[in-house]
Enzyme design. Sequence first.
Site, PDB file in Angstrom:
ATOM      1  N   LYS A 185       0.868  -1.183   0.000  1.00 16.99           N
ATOM      2  CA  LYS A 185       0.000   0.000   0.000  1.00 16.99           C
ATOM      3  C   LYS A 185       0.903   1.230   0.000  1.00 16.99           C
ATOM      4  CE  LYS A 185      -1.591   3.097   2.560  1.00 16.99           C
ATOM      5  NZ  LYS A 185      -1.685   4.229   1.665  1.00 16.99           N
ATOM      6  N   GLU A 259       9.932   1.084  10.396  1.00 16.09           N
ATOM      7  CA  GLU A 259      10.978   2.085  10.085  1.00 16.09           C
ATOM      8  C   GLU A 259      10.325   3.442  10.247  1.00 16.09           C
ATOM      9  OE1 GLU A 259      14.048   1.600   9.481  1.00 16.09           O
ATOM     10  OE2 GLU A 259      14.264  -0.433   8.716  1.00 16.09           O
TER      11      GLU A 259
END
Length: 508
Positions: A185, A259
């Site tokens: 996505k 992250e």
Amino acid sequence: MTVQVEVPAFPHFINGKWEQASSLEMFDVFNPATGELAAKVAKGTPADVDRAVKAARDAFDNGDWKSMKPKDRANVLYAISNQIAANAEELAYLEAISSGGTVRRIGSSDILQMVDLFQTLAKFTLDYPFSETLPVPPFPGPAHNFIWREPIGVCAAITPWNLPMVIATWKIAPALAMGNTIVIKPASYTPLSTLKLAEIISAVVPPGVINVVAGPGAEVGEALVTHPEVDKVAFTGSTEVGRRIMGLAAGTIKNTTLELGGKSPNIILEDADLSIALPGSLFGVFLHSGQLCESGTRLFVPDKLYDQVVEGLVALAGKLQLGNPLDPATDVGPVISRKQKETILSYIEAGKQEGATLVFGGKEVKVPGCEEGHFIEPTIFTNVTNDMKIAQEEIFGPVLSVIRYSDLDEAIKMANDTIYGLAGGVWTRDVNKAYEVARKLQAGVVWINDWHMLRSDAPFGGYKQSGIGREMGQHSLDAYTQVKHVHTSMSPELERRNWYGILFGHNK
Ligand code: NAD
């Protein structure tokens, strides 16, 4: 007469082909440099996520993708790197017109990094310890034992808008190298290059191995993170959304890599070579208009050099040329959106209110030919203290905070005084001092006399609230495998089994 320019339309990419959104709705992607409509993209729904996950599930469970030999899979990775090189121009164009990254950077760095990543992980795949044999032990009884590393299954990748293509490949490459399938996505500002990547990769992998569904994070992203048939979530984005994703993934105990954001400290020591440290520090903060997670946004400068460094930074910043990212002469492009521009300007205002001194930039700019674009001058604040909002919060724009220090311990203490821990750096001619600072910085990567130097064979990720897990290198392959211990007894007689005596001892 008005000339109608056809705007490209991108459906979802599911099961090896382009697929309309189930709602038939599209959303607009704008060029941040010109404000023009760049493309229309299918707006995903949870039903589209379900279709993509089912395609990925089927390719994983029922295809022969996961059981391919490492050598064959390495060849697939080499083929993908060739595909990226062959389509470099189109990928770079799509990336530039949506993310605002300059073609100079994308062409000379991003594309090469992506090609290199697939080639490097192809080599690592050949040597990867998919099966390890342990020594035959005397206790708890002679046995052959193996450690097998297996793919995890269906991986969901959710990516940000700043480096959409490069960050997508940090997830795609290790996921495919280890035999997983993936549903991506991309961020709604920048889905174009990821959709194109899926198309070109699908030319060399079976249908369903790579899928892309674009659409709003709260709907498409959350549907992916909570989908019961998704086994792993790899997210890159803000710490705030990362916290939410970690919470959502807990519902089905998904393997999660995060992250997240950064506020990286950059320390100049008294003996630094300023002819490199000054342009290097500006490269560290102003590349991609400061919209890089590991940008060196806090610059610590010793008392002795403070005035000289500030004067040098201002002189160099004045040389940077803002412009259309498609123009090879452009050094710095726009920020991603009007909203982001306003956020950055509000941080600049907060800096002034808190008493920092604005010594360069600080304003919105109208670039000729790009009047509707979202440009902000590279901005430098001095007399910043580490507790100010501009020194503590991630601005994600071209704003440098210069902070004074009088001794190195104080600088390191301030450098680590943040919730983040993505990157750090030090400029010095003294290698021992450099390693001492590198040892003390709480960060996933430390650059000595350099910045932004990431490598395909080195791990990248954060300490503290900058994330969990590592991408790239051998570590990324580990992150896309699960480990199985297999035990084979070598004792043919019942009485020689250790467990027989433990449970049936009174029968002996
Ligand atoms: P963001 O967190 O707003 O969005 C990232 C992605 O998450 C987008 O695709 C978005 O649509 C999606 N999303 C948003 N809400 C969601 C939800 N509730 N559930 C699931 N998905 C959701 O980040 P951004 O503004 O796109 O990118 C900038 C941020 O990314 C910065 O904080 C930057 O530091 C960080 N970043 C980190 C790294 C890294 O490697 N550590 C790299 C690049 C960017």
